[in-house]
Design an enzyme around this catalytic site. Sequence first.
Site, PDB file in Angstrom:
ATOM      1  N   GLU A  26       0.855  -1.184   0.000  1.00 23.53           N
ATOM      2  CA  GLU A  26       0.000   0.000   0.000  1.00 23.53           C
ATOM      3  C   GLU A  26       0.896   1.241   0.000  1.00 23.53           C
ATOM      4  O   GLU A  26       2.036   1.202   0.494  1.00 23.53           O
ATOM      5  CB  GLU A  26      -0.879  -0.009   1.257  1.00 23.53           C
ATOM      6  CG  GLU A  26      -1.724   1.251   1.398  1.00 23.53           C
ATOM      7  CD  GLU A  26      -2.801   1.150   2.472  1.00 23.53           C
ATOM      8  OE1 GLU A  26      -2.872   0.111   3.176  1.00 23.53           O
ATOM      9  OE2 GLU A  26      -3.581   2.107   2.602  1.00 23.53           O
ATOM     10  N   ASN A  71      -6.584   1.646   2.856  1.00 19.62           N
ATOM     11  CA  ASN A  71      -7.267   2.922   3.098  1.00 19.62           C
ATOM     12  C   ASN A  71      -6.826   3.981   2.083  1.00 19.62           C
ATOM     13  O   ASN A  71      -7.612   4.852   1.710  1.00 19.62           O
ATOM     14  CB  ASN A  71      -6.966   3.412   4.516  1.00 19.62           C
ATOM     15  CG  ASN A  71      -7.515   2.467   5.569  1.00 19.62           C
ATOM     16  OD1 ASN A  71      -8.413   1.668   5.301  1.00 19.62           O
ATOM     17  ND2 ASN A  71      -6.971   2.547   6.783  1.00 19.62           N
ATOM     18  N   ASN A 171     -12.127  -0.564  -0.734  1.00 17.25           N
ATOM     19  CA  ASN A 171     -11.471  -1.107   0.463  1.00 17.25           C
ATOM     20  C   ASN A 171     -12.231  -0.712   1.721  1.00 17.25           C
ATOM     21  O   ASN A 171     -12.523   0.476   1.911  1.00 17.25           O
ATOM     22  CB  ASN A 171     -10.041  -0.548   0.560  1.00 17.25           C
ATOM     23  CG  ASN A 171      -9.327  -1.023   1.813  1.00 17.25           C
ATOM     24  OD1 ASN A 171      -8.995  -2.198   1.930  1.00 17.25           O
ATOM     25  ND2 ASN A 171      -9.121  -0.123   2.769  1.00 17.25           N
ATOM     26  N   GLU A 172     -12.544  -1.695   2.535  1.00 13.95           N
ATOM     27  CA  GLU A 172     -13.127  -1.459   3.886  1.00 13.95           C
ATOM     28  C   GLU A 172     -14.141  -0.317   3.895  1.00 13.95           C
ATOM     29  O   GLU A 172     -14.039   0.603   4.717  1.00 13.95           O
ATOM     30  CB  GLU A 172     -12.002  -1.183   4.898  1.00 13.95           C
ATOM     31  CG  GLU A 172     -11.109  -2.378   5.117  1.00 13.95           C
ATOM     32  CD  GLU A 172     -10.118  -2.235   6.268  1.00 13.95           C
ATOM     33  OE1 GLU A 172      -9.951  -1.124   6.800  1.00 13.95           O
ATOM     34  OE2 GLU A 172      -9.505  -3.266   6.632  1.00 13.95           O
ATOM     35  N   TYR A 243      -6.817  -8.620  11.813  1.00 17.93           N
ATOM     36  CA  TYR A 243      -5.504  -8.391  12.436  1.00 17.93           C
ATOM     37  C   TYR A 243      -5.560  -8.823  13.898  1.00 17.93           C
ATOM     38  O   TYR A 243      -6.609  -8.720  14.543  1.00 17.93           O
ATOM     39  CB  TYR A 243      -5.135  -6.907  12.358  1.00 17.93           C
ATOM     40  CG  TYR A 243      -4.883  -6.413  10.951  1.00 17.93           C
ATOM     41  CD1 TYR A 243      -3.687  -6.695  10.301  1.00 17.93           C
ATOM     42  CD2 TYR A 243      -5.845  -5.667  10.269  1.00 17.93           C
ATOM     43  CE1 TYR A 243      -3.452  -6.246   9.009  1.00 17.93           C
ATOM     44  CE2 TYR A 243      -5.619  -5.212   8.978  1.00 17.93           C
ATOM     45  CZ  TYR A 243      -4.417  -5.505   8.356  1.00 17.93           C
ATOM     46  OH  TYR A 243      -4.183  -5.062   7.072  1.00 17.93           O
ATOM     47  N   GLU A 290      -6.510  -9.079   3.703  1.00 15.77           N
ATOM     48  CA  GLU A 290      -5.628  -8.466   4.704  1.00 15.77           C
ATOM     49  C   GLU A 290      -5.659  -9.338   5.951  1.00 15.77           C
ATOM     50  O   GLU A 290      -6.724  -9.564   6.523  1.00 15.77           O
ATOM     51  CB  GLU A 290      -6.093  -7.046   5.080  1.00 15.77           C
ATOM     52  CG  GLU A 290      -5.862  -6.023   3.992  1.00 15.77           C
ATOM     53  CD  GLU A 290      -6.185  -4.598   4.423  1.00 15.77           C
ATOM     54  OE1 GLU A 290      -6.013  -4.282   5.629  1.00 15.77           O
ATOM     55  OE2 GLU A 290      -6.621  -3.821   3.564  1.00 15.77           O
ATOM     56  N   GLN A 344       1.338  -6.272   5.724  1.00 16.40           N
ATOM     57  CA  GLN A 344       1.678  -6.009   4.358  1.00 16.40           C
ATOM     58  C   GLN A 344       3.040  -6.657   4.085  1.00 16.40           C
ATOM     59  O   GLN A 344       3.458  -7.515   4.857  1.00 16.40           O
ATOM     60  CB  GLN A 344       1.691  -4.510   4.114  1.00 16.40           C
ATOM     61  CG  GLN A 344       0.292  -3.893   4.354  1.00 16.40           C
ATOM     62  CD  GLN A 344       0.174  -2.443   3.943  1.00 16.40           C
ATOM     63  OE1 GLN A 344       1.041  -1.886   3.306  1.00 16.40           O
ATOM     64  NE2 GLN A 344      -0.916  -1.788   4.323  1.00 16.40           N
TER      65      GLN A 344
HETATM   66  O1  AHR Z   1      -3.030  -2.711   6.176  1.00 12.57           O
HETATM   67  C1  AHR Z   1      -3.196  -1.515   6.850  1.00 12.57           C
HETATM   68  C2  AHR Z   1      -4.605  -0.984   6.770  1.00 12.57           C
HETATM   69  O2  AHR Z   1      -5.454  -1.834   7.475  1.00 12.57           O
HETATM   70  C3  AHR Z   1      -5.231  -0.920   5.405  1.00 12.57           C
HETATM   71  O3  AHR Z   1      -4.931   0.255   4.746  1.00 12.57           O
HETATM   72  C4  AHR Z   1      -6.684  -0.979   5.698  1.00 12.57           C
HETATM   73  O4  AHR Z   1      -7.415  -1.558   4.648  1.00 12.57           O
HETATM   74  C5  AHR Z   1      -6.785  -1.739   6.998  1.00 12.57           C
HETATM   75  O5  AHR Z   1      -7.550  -1.089   7.918  1.00 12.57           O
END
Ligand code: AHR
Length: 493
Positions: A26, A71, A171-172, A243, A290, A344
């Site tokens: 990203e 993001n 995205n999100e 995450y 992700e 990432q």
């Molecule tokens: O990977 C970091 C961020 O985590 C990304 O930009 C977003 O999609 C997620 O919230």
Amino acid sequence: KTASCRVHRQQAISEIDPRIYGSFIEHMGRAVYTGIYEPEHGTADDQGFREDVLQAISDLNVPIVRYPGGNFVSGYDWKDGIGPKEQRPTRLDYAWFSIETNQFGINEFADWAKKAGTSGMIAVNLGTGTPQEAGYLLEYCNIAQGTTWSDLRREHGYEQPHNFKTWCLGNEMDGPWQTCAMSAEDYGKKARETAKILKWVDPSIELVACGSSSRDMPTFPEWDRIVLEACYDEVDYISLHRYYEYEGSQTDFLASFYDLNEFITTVKATADYVRAVKRSDKVMMLSLDEWNVWYRQNMDCKRWEWAPSIAEDEYTLLDALVVGGLLTTIVNNADRVKMACLAQLVNALAPIHTAPNGAVLKHTTYYPFQQVSNFARGVAYRSQLTCEQVTTKNLGSVPALTALTTFDDSTGELAHFVLNTHQDDSVDYQLNLESFGRLQLIDHQVLAGDDPFAGNTFEHPDNICPTQKPIDVQPGEQFAFELPAASWTLLRF
Ligand code: AHR
């Protein structure tokens, strides 16, 4: 402690889609600038791509990389990143409060991906962006010639189309942090209308709709249901993001593999519910685009810096064990999870860390990912474990071990991975592979150590990495190993 595992040749889960070992670059922090792209660096090639980083990535064996966000994409105009570099605008990036100089854009990404031996999963902007602009981007990338946007690409020096095959519809979009977040109803409609344009432009592509950005979202799983009801026929995948971080309980943290399995199970069920409502023959596949360990409390986005150090987590042995556990869950769901991206790849919450104008460091999490992406190929098989349970605060009673078994017909190689989450106890482990015939162990590696919080640094880069064990077992069908306390083991036959 004791545990056993039986794997039967007739209990295949699925062929593994190699894209399950994807990752993510990203425009975030130093992922691009001073990460993969640093023209001033001693190892930079003629395009400014760091060759030391390319090498570390190619050793990871990552078949697909998501780009450019995240993001970031929800406020990004892809047209800023094309054409002569000196004419590209400098913008404010709303996602990470950084300065974006646009010296690296979609064409640089295409070139870089080729050099890294990977392909692209391209996200379009469905925040500030329109369906029409998404269509123009696809036209610029994938149409051979004869239209405004494809001819502009040729003018920019790219005669051949990039032919990106996998596209994310934003995205999100459920997250309040997202530039132009929206309701599930609004997103479902925008995703559907964008999907129609994109598939008209290039019917050979596959599309990923945004599912919930986490299992913890208050809108989960309603968001996923509403979105899928709006665009089930037009898309090929629903995305999941997840995450984990250590919050004081090693037992809970090590059980993250179990939480991820629950998340995947719920998304599958939600997608299958929509399938039933729609009377559809199509089975919706999942893109876990992700996932990782991420210490969000380390986030400090100062306004407005270029290539700031954001989310540069220094991973520990404990984090690497968790990543191993998460990989077992991902691949054990290979029948529905066709793509997944370790988020990432470089510097921002990443296994690879660079010093600007300096060296490359492999964090602890690099190793379990490298092992699985290199050796867990072919078909995933059910690993029937018999082991003790551990009691967690947040997830109740959870198996203390998780395992993954794969067999690759093309090489005749069987790989078995096992995480022992018992922090104080080793495990006498019996592995029964008799339905695969007589096997010879060829590789035995263990990731373990006395200090779960130890990591790798530029001064001690190999502090935490897998240890090669002697091959001291005879060929056979059943094997016995000792799994050290809090350890990750790779066995190849
Ligand atoms: O990977 C970091 C961020 O985590 C990304 O930009 C977003 O999609 C997620 O919230």
